[in-house]
Design a protein around this motif. Structure first.
Motif, PDB file in Angstrom:
ATOM      1  N   TYR A 126     -29.021 -21.705  17.540  1.00 24.23           N
ATOM      2  CA  TYR A 126     -30.266 -21.852  18.295  1.00 24.23           C
ATOM      3  C   TYR A 126     -30.660 -20.562  19.006  1.00 24.23           C
ATOM      4  O   TYR A 126     -31.773 -20.066  18.838  1.00 24.23           O
TER       5      TYR A 126
ATOM      6  N   GLN B  75     -33.862 -18.240  18.121  1.00 25.27           N
ATOM      7  CA  GLN B  75     -34.897 -18.095  19.138  1.00 25.27           C
ATOM      8  C   GLN B  75     -35.154 -16.609  19.425  1.00 25.27           C
ATOM      9  O   GLN B  75     -36.310 -16.172  19.511  1.00 25.27           O
TER      10      GLN B  75
ATOM     11  N   LEU C 280     -39.316 -23.193  18.735  1.00 24.58           N
ATOM     12  CA  LEU C 280     -38.165 -23.511  17.882  1.00 24.58           C
ATOM     13  C   LEU C 280     -37.898 -25.011  17.733  1.00 24.58           C
ATOM     14  O   LEU C 280     -37.638 -25.463  16.609  1.00 24.58           O
TER      15      LEU C 280
ATOM     16  N   GLY D 102     -40.347 -18.279  21.304  1.00 25.86           N
ATOM     17  CA  GLY D 102     -39.116 -19.023  21.057  1.00 25.86           C
ATOM     18  C   GLY D 102     -39.214 -20.479  21.458  1.00 25.86           C
ATOM     19  O   GLY D 102     -38.441 -21.310  20.979  1.00 25.86           O
TER      20      GLY D 102
END
Length: 126
Positions: free
Chosen positions: A28, A32, A45, A42
């Motif tokens: 993650y 991002q 996402l 970001g």
């Protein structure tokens, strides 16, 4: 044979997005950061992950195929132009062309529908 080939085609298209979405969950922070480095907020996402995982699954099972195909075609085309625009780099050129080819597959799905062995087809017969 036609129904099987339609399912296999959907499986091949959908699995790319399903697996990509799952991998974005595992990485993650890195994803991002990459998005932000490319000028994409970001904060988008979670929506990207939802589209990739949900859209990939929807394509595989053949649910709302025409609508999902349009959404994934637009997403894939946008990703090509945002993330793979350095066509002087051979790897980026290949990734760009891959995205263009996938977009073409989604356009075909949007026009022709899911075909056999799909939830869309099952509902149409009911």
């Amino acid at each position: 044979m036609e129904k099987i080939s339609q399912f296999v085609a959907r499986l091949f298209l959908g699995q790319i997005f399903l697996l990509a979405g799952i991998s974005k969950i595992d990485s993650y922070a890195g994803t991002q950061g990459y998005m932000e480095a490319m000028g994409v907020p970001g904060t988008l996402l979670p929506l990207v992950i939802a589209l990739e995982v949900g859209g990939g699954l929807a394509i595989i099972v053949g649910w709302q195929t025409r609508l999902t195909s349009i959404a994934l075609a637009a997403f894939t085309l946008a990703a090509a132009f945002i993330f793979h625009k350095n066509l002087a780099d051979q790897t980026q050129m290949i990734m760009f062309m891959k995205n263009i080819a996938i977009t073409g597959g989604f356009i075909l799905l949007a026009v022709h529908g899911a075909g056999g062995y799909s939830l869309d087809n099952r509902r149409a017969r009911s």
